[in-house]
Design an enzyme around this catalytic site. Structure first.
Site, PDB file in Angstrom:
ATOM      1  N   ASP A   1      -9.275  -2.975  -5.681  1.00 28.80           N
ATOM      2  CA  ASP A   1      -9.144  -4.022  -4.663  1.00 28.80           C
ATOM      3  C   ASP A   1      -9.957  -3.715  -3.413  1.00 28.80           C
ATOM      4  O   ASP A   1      -9.710  -4.274  -2.350  1.00 28.80           O
ATOM      5  CB  ASP A   1      -7.667  -4.226  -4.296  1.00 28.80           C
ATOM      6  CG  ASP A   1      -7.040  -3.017  -3.620  1.00 28.80           C
ATOM      7  OD1 ASP A   1      -7.746  -2.003  -3.416  1.00 28.80           O
ATOM      8  OD2 ASP A   1      -5.837  -3.080  -3.273  1.00 28.80           O
TER       9      ASP A   1
ATOM     10  N   HIS B   1      -7.685  -5.436  -0.358  1.00 27.59           N
ATOM     11  CA  HIS B   1      -6.497  -4.595  -0.194  1.00 27.59           C
ATOM     12  C   HIS B   1      -5.623  -5.015   0.990  1.00 27.59           C
ATOM     13  O   HIS B   1      -4.391  -5.011   0.886  1.00 27.59           O
ATOM     14  CB  HIS B   1      -6.925  -3.134  -0.018  1.00 27.59           C
ATOM     15  CG  HIS B   1      -5.783  -2.180   0.096  1.00 27.59           C
ATOM     16  ND1 HIS B   1      -4.944  -1.891  -0.956  1.00 27.59           N
ATOM     17  CD2 HIS B   1      -5.318  -1.456   1.156  1.00 27.59           C
ATOM     18  CE1 HIS B   1      -4.021  -1.026  -0.563  1.00 27.59           C
ATOM     19  NE2 HIS B   1      -4.227  -0.744   0.705  1.00 27.59           N
TER      20      HIS B   1
ATOM     21  N   SER C   1       0.821  -1.203   0.000  1.00 23.57           N
ATOM     22  CA  SER C   1       0.000   0.000   0.000  1.00 23.57           C
ATOM     23  C   SER C   1       0.862   1.263   0.000  1.00 23.57           C
ATOM     24  O   SER C   1       1.684   1.473  -0.887  1.00 23.57           O
ATOM     25  CB  SER C   1      -0.951  -0.035   1.204  1.00 23.57           C
ATOM     26  OG  SER C   1      -1.922   0.979   1.121  1.00 23.57           O
TER      27      SER C   1
END
Length: 689
Positions: free
Chosen positions: A596, A647, A309
């Site tokens: 996602d 995610h 991320s």
């Protein structure tokens, strides 16, 4: 000299307010009848009225339903999170607590009271816990160590040292307080981000928790008296809170192929800080460089960087920082000599749409799509204004502002990732319904592209936030190669892959791995509602002095009454607007797109499949491999099992773990491009040239 601005007049007069209060009081006044021979009849009338009142609302809205429901949910939550081992020291802790508060159980000589013994409770709990299927527990997915065993069976073992760089949520080690100030002493060495201590502080000490987590709006560093730092150690990488795993699956599988603390390192950071302040306050990038150099010197192997991320943006910044002659001073060949591969997991390369909404109105899909009861509790407990103030003090999260402007995200009528036969284009990042009664009387509101929305949002943020953004980040697109080379020396460009070049490391490989198939917020319908106190107006560049003295000097002191406050229309996501038949689907004012569940597909993959394949941004010709993981969660497993690509939950994905282990053990050549979306088609529509 104090600068003041023209304040908007209040919409309600004091007399109207008094009339409202009188009316409100009369509605709640009850006449008490005298006790007489008709008392029974009066009681019957009152009972009938109460029954009628109760019948006017649903049973599930009464306390008779809500209170037992809360108890049941609390027990179920305990079943999920409480481990059998938690009982082991419970008696000791209870005894210490009783001693601390000088609490003594009274003694009764004639009664033989049993001693408190939780061993039987513990044994029964262990028996119950052992009968729960592993995939049903949030701290497991039933696939522990399986990928590592598969790789080890092929004769592959640890080869390249591995450094893990987390994101905001996956900063599993969390943030802990080191302040000894009396105001924050209760937090000392406790996690204020991550862990159950965070939940406790948010619940029972909310105001102090918010103050501890906020940063100084001017310096972007610790506010007076508060000191929060990132906790460290691989042992802290397993979960965000007990029962909610994050990096533990990756660590477990790496351990099977002979990784440990001698060749595996987690590099957490205080994600609230701007990247520049990460180095200034914590020497984060200097420590990361020293760790990598130590691994290379000891293991005689280059390092594999694995980021999740926001961590992918941290790595991008680090690779330019370490090369810079004014910062890391590693030289142009440092990356080539020290980095074997860079694995980006769900990387936020081109920013996140939800960051824009968070800075504007303190909300996002996660807050507007909860049920009305939950929304009410959230607003009462942690208001939108408080969320706004907190978000705007975190310079680090501001790096998630979307990048590339209209050339990447589209214009008023078109966007690269629009579906065929679309009803509303994603190019209008922020849109307003023309027939919305909330904005009928407003002028100047129009559907805004990403460029226009960015300016509009900044106009509604404090000047301190605007300065912080301008002095740390850049969000455009640069096509001139000479300017790109110059940007390699400008730290404000280093978080934007569209304004810098990849390092001079032709043998390094980049692996972009991310999920696809979960609806993701992409753009928004907004509305304006009631007036409220405006904290931004005093910062307005149009602020003026209202009076001129007789001698011609300007008097900048306002003589308006203290209660005549500046008011402004509040801006919210239009949560009442839902249209399941629209393309894209609109849920509570959020236009859903591909991704996602958190990051849009364009941000996840456009640079990987197109941008970094162009010499302009990748002059060394670094090989970039893109792997899309389809989101196919198992419905009976709370977090989707080994085939999820959410995610966060993707960190437990079998496919992702296999990719990481192959690259780390020297079998990275087996990892090839794999697509399940139309990202290559979408990326070609972007205006790269």
């Amino acid at each position: 000299m104090t600068l003041t601005n023209r304040l908007k007049k209040r919409n309600q007069s004091d007399s109207a307010l008094a009339q409202h209060e009188l009316s409100h009081e009369s509605q709640h006044h009850h006449y008490e009848p005298e006790h007489n021979s008709h008392q029974d009849g009066d009681k019957g009338d009152r009972k009938a009225k109460e029954t009628k009142k109760q019948n006017g609302r649903h049973f599930y809205a009464t306390r008779r339903f809500i209170f037992p429901l809360g108890l049941i949910l609390g027990v179920l939550l305990g079943l999920v999170f409480v481990q059998p081992s938690d009982f082991q020291d419970f008696q000791t802790h209870l005894a210490l607590l009783m001693d601390e508060f000088e609490f003594r159980v009274p003694e009764f000589p004639n009664l033989d009271l049993p001693q408190l013994d939780l061993s039987l409770v513990e044994s029964e709990w262990r028996r119950l816990w052992s009968n729960i299927p592993e995939p049903w527990k949030l701290n497991t997915n039933g696939l522990e160590f399986t990928v590592g065993e598969k790789i080890a069976a092929r004769g592959l073992a640890a080869k390249h040292p591995v450094v893990l760089i987390p994101g905001i949520i996956s900063t599993a080690s969390g943030l802990e307080s080191w302040s000894t100030s009396p105001d924050y002493r209760a937090f000392f060495r406790k996690k204020v981000w991550g862990g159950f201590s965070m939940i406790s502080q948010v619940t029972f000490n909310r105001d102090k928790w918010i103050t501890a987590l906020m940063l100084d709006p001017t310096t972007g560093l610790d506010p007076p008296g508060a000191k929060v730092r990132a906790a460290e150690g691989i042992d802290a990488a397993s979960s965000f809170i007990q029962g909610y795993w994050l990096w533990s699956k990756i660590v477990e599988n790496l351990a099977v192929v002979n990784y440990d603390t001698n060749n595996l390192h987690l590099a957490p950071y205080d994600w609230r800080l701007s990247y520049y302040n990460l180095e200034e306050r914590d020497a984060y990038f200097s420590k990361l460089r020293a760790t990598i150099e130590g691994f290379v010197a000891r293991e005689k192997r280059k390092v594999v960087l694995t980021a999740h991320s926001m961590g992918s943006t941290i790595i991008l910044y680090f690779l330019k920082w370490v090369e810079s002659p004014e910062h890391g001073k590693g030289g142009p060949d440092w990356v080539e000599n020290h980095i074997e591969a860079y694995i980006s997991i769900a990387g936020t390369h081109l920013g996140v749409a939800k960051a824009m909404a968070a800075f504007l109105s303190g909300e996002m899909k996660d807050t507007v799509q909860i049920n009305p009861a939950g929304a009410y509790v959230l607003e009462r407990f942690f208001s939108r204004k408080e969320r706004q103030k907190l978000f705007r003090s975190w310079a680090g999260s501001a790096s998630m502002w979307i990048k590339g402007g209209d050339d990447v995200w589209g214009n008023a009528t078109w966007a690269p990732d629009d579906l065929d036969n679309t009803t509303h284009s994603h190019g209008a990042l922020i849109a307003f319904r023309q027939n919305s009664p909330a904005i009928e009387s407003e002028s100047g509101l129009f559907n805004m592209t990403s460029n226009q929305a960015g300016t509009w949002i900044l106009e509604r943020t404090p000047e301190s936030f605007q300065k912080m953004l301008a002095s740390n980040y850049s969000f455009g697109i640069e096509r001139d190669e000479e300017k790109l080379k110059a940007n390699n020396l400008d730290f404000t460009k280093w978080t934007n892959p569209l304004e810098i070049q990849l390092p001079n490391a032709p043998s390094m490989k980049i692996y972009c791995v991310y999920g696809h198939g979960k609806e993701t917020e992409r753009s928004y319908w907004y509305t304006q509602r009631e007036y409220e106190y405006d904290e931004i107006q005093p910062d307005s560049p149009h602020a003026v002095c209202t009076d001129t003295a007789q001698d011609g000097s300007v008097n900048c002191t306002s003589h308006r009454e203290p209660l005549d406050l500046p008011l402004a229309r509040t801006t919210h996501i239009d949560a009442e607007y839902t249209d399941e038949a629209a393309r894209p689907r609109i849920l509570n004012g959020v236009k859903m797109g591909e991704g996602d569940g958190t990051v849009s597909l364009l941000s996840l993959g456009a640079m990987c499949v197109e941008g970094w394949r162009r010499p302009r941004w990748n002059p060394a010709g670094i090989q970039v491999v893109t792997v899309e993981l389809p989101h196919n969660p198992v419905a009976t497993i709370p977090r989707g099992g080994g085939t999820t690509s959410d995610h966060v939950d993707v960190l437990g994905s079998l496919a992702l773990n296999e990719i990481i282990l192959k690259v780390a053990t020297g079998a990275g050549d087996e990892v090839q491009d794999s697509f399940v979306s139309n990202i290559r088609e979408y990326a070609k529509r972007i205006k790269w040239d």
